[in-house]
Design a protein around this motif. Structure first.
Motif, short mmCIF file in Angstrom:
data_model
loop_
_atom_site.label_atom_id
_atom_site.label_comp_id
_atom_site.label_asym_id
_atom_site.label_seq_id
_atom_site.Cartn_x
_atom_site.Cartn_y
_atom_site.Cartn_z
N ALA A 98 0.81 -1.22 0.00
CA ALA A 98 0.00 0.00 0.00
C ALA A 98 0.84 1.27 0.00
O ALA A 98 0.33 2.38 0.15
CB ALA A 98 -0.93 0.01 1.22
N GLN A 100 2.48 2.89 -2.36
CA GLN A 100 2.19 3.82 -3.45
C GLN A 100 0.90 4.60 -3.17
O GLN A 100 0.81 5.82 -3.35
CB GLN A 100 2.07 3.07 -4.77
CG GLN A 100 1.89 3.96 -5.99
CD GLN A 100 3.15 4.74 -6.34
OE1 GLN A 100 4.26 4.24 -6.16
NE2 GLN A 100 2.99 5.97 -6.81
N THR A 101 -0.12 3.88 -2.69
CA THR A 101 -1.42 4.50 -2.41
C THR A 101 -1.31 5.50 -1.27
O THR A 101 -1.86 6.61 -1.31
CB THR A 101 -2.46 3.42 -2.07
OG1 THR A 101 -2.54 2.49 -3.14
CG2 THR A 101 -3.82 4.05 -1.82
N ALA A 105 -1.95 9.53 -1.34
CA ALA A 105 -2.97 10.14 -0.48
C ALA A 105 -2.39 11.29 0.34
O ALA A 105 -3.00 12.36 0.48
CB ALA A 105 -3.58 9.09 0.44
#
Length: 435
Positions: A98, A100-101, A105
């Motif tokens: 996660a 990259q996400t 964000a």
């Protein structure tokens, strides 16, 4: 492109967006009254702002083009500028799927938060605090922007005008100022400490002159002191001594309905001081009196006083019967409110926090203001608090009769020959009924 250049690019976009945001809100919030005052003082920039307010289409079109372009560029640049660096920093602590996400964000939140705070919220709140001053400062650079983006402005503004015409929506800004607007500004000024409370009441009373009838301020028929042509010298002396006034109506017979003129005390006193005989029939001191209908407002009565250069008038009804006497002092007492003559008896006397003793001839508007009542039932059918009680009772009142209306009880405490002389008002809790 390095991290520093990316950050500087985002800051530049924030500054451009802030400029457009403060320009938008300052023009919309600027008040024409203040701009015209600035123009009178010699600040010619105010004329440019006034012209933009008259035709704001091109102005707001440029702002929307600029804001949307900056928003798009900010989103593209912000994600690409910060995400790689946040990704590398987070990788030191977490290297999961996660990553990259999460980095995207965080980057998106930082850029969006910066734009919301520094490019929108702070500029708009600043523009609301000093709209005229900021509008004067941004008018010139915004005019340059309108010329630079003229083709786009012409295209989008033309489409907007076509849509407005299709739905018949007016695009003309209306700045008409009504009496309610002035009252609201006076109220706001009193709360801010700019106006004293008495000054606020004075402004309210001035505007009421155009809605209050002459009957609300005149002396009633029964209170008029008049002289007659055939009156004896002893009787004239007695009336002038016992009930001194500046002017006296003069009647042909012993009836106020036969009024024919008036006599000024300044013409009588020298004769009295010299011991000369006084005869209204022989001495040419009776002047022509002003006659006004009872349908006039107090403002209209003031105009009649000015045109006739008189300060006293007899008020007659549709049957040509005299119903009262109005003087310029009566009108001024209405305007000045509590600042009445020390020799004039107060019509409303507050006994304590929840009770008042009110004269029966008190104008209903004064009672509404003193008791903080918005409106009385059927108020257009009467002029005084006595009239209100008779309207509610539907009969001639007697002592101890009571009317409960809203949160107040109105009790008749004194009757003088079928006329309500005194009313006791107390604050209660009720729905409005008679007894």
């Amino acid at each position: 492109m390095s991290f520093l250049y990316n950050v500087l690019g985002i800051l530049a976009l924030i500054l451009v967006s802030a400029f457009f945001a403060v320009s938008e809100i300052s023009l919309a919030a600027s008040r024409k009254i203040k701009l015209k005052l600035l123009l009178k003082k010699g600040d010619h920039r105010a004329q440019r702002v006034l012209d933009l307010q008259e035709n704001p289409g091109h102005y707001f079109t440029v702002i929307q083009i600029g804001l949307n372009a900056v928003a798009i560029l900010g989103g593209v640049m912000g994600e690409s500028a910060l995400s790689p660096y946040i990704f590398s920093w987070l990788q030191l602590f977490y290297d999961g799927p996660a990553l990259q996400t999460v980095s995207f964000a965080i980057s998106f939140s930082l850029v969006t938060g910066a734009f919301v705070l520094f490019a929108d919220l702070i500029p708009k709140r600043t523009g609301m605090t000093e709209p005229e001053r900021i509008a004067l400062a941004v008018a010139a650079p915004m005019t340059v922007c309108m010329k630079l983006f003229a083709p786009l402005v012409w295209f989008f503004n033309g489409l907007a005008d076509a849509i407005f015409r299709l739905f018949r929506i007016s695009v003309v800004r209306r700045d008409d100022i009504t009496s309610d607007d002035v009252m609201a500004m006076a109220d706001a000024g009193a709360q801010a400490g700019v106006f004293l409370n008495k000054e606020q009441h004075l402004i309210a009373n001035v505007f009421e002159l155009d809605t209050r009838g002459v009957a609300s301020a005149m002396s009633s028929r029964n209170d008029i002191v008049f002289l007659t042509l055939g009156e004896s010298e002893e009787s004239l002396y007695a009336k002038i001594t016992e009930r001194p006034h500046g002017k006296y109506p003069v009647c042909e017979r012993d009836s106020i309905d036969t009024v024919m003129g008036y006599v000024d005390s300044k013409d009588l006193l020298p004769r009295i001081a010299k011991g000369s005989k006084i005869s209204l029939r022989t001495d040419p001191i009776v002047r022509k009196i002003l006659i006004l209908p009872d349908t006039l407002t107090l403002f209209e009565a003031l105009e009649r006083f000015r045109d006739a250069r008189e300060d006293m008038a007899v008020i007659v009804n549709e049957y040509a019967l005299v119903v009262g006497l109005l003087t310029l002092q009566d009108v001024m007492s209405t305007v000045m409110g509590e600042l009445i003559s020390p020799f004039q008896e107060e019509l409303i006397v507050q006994r304590d926090e929840n009770s008042w003793l009110v004269d029966g001839t008190t104008p209903i508007e004064d009672v509404m203001q003193a008791l903080d009542i918005d409106e009385f039932e059927g108020w257009e059918n009467y002029e005084t608090i006595a009239g209100f009680i008779m309207y509610m009772l539907r009969r001639v009142p007697k002592r101890t009769d009571k009317v409960e209306y809203g949160d107040h009880a109105f009790e008749v405490v004194d009757i003088d020959n079928y006329r309500i002389d005194q009313v006791l008002v107390t604050r209660i809790g009720g729905e409005g009924r008679t007894a």
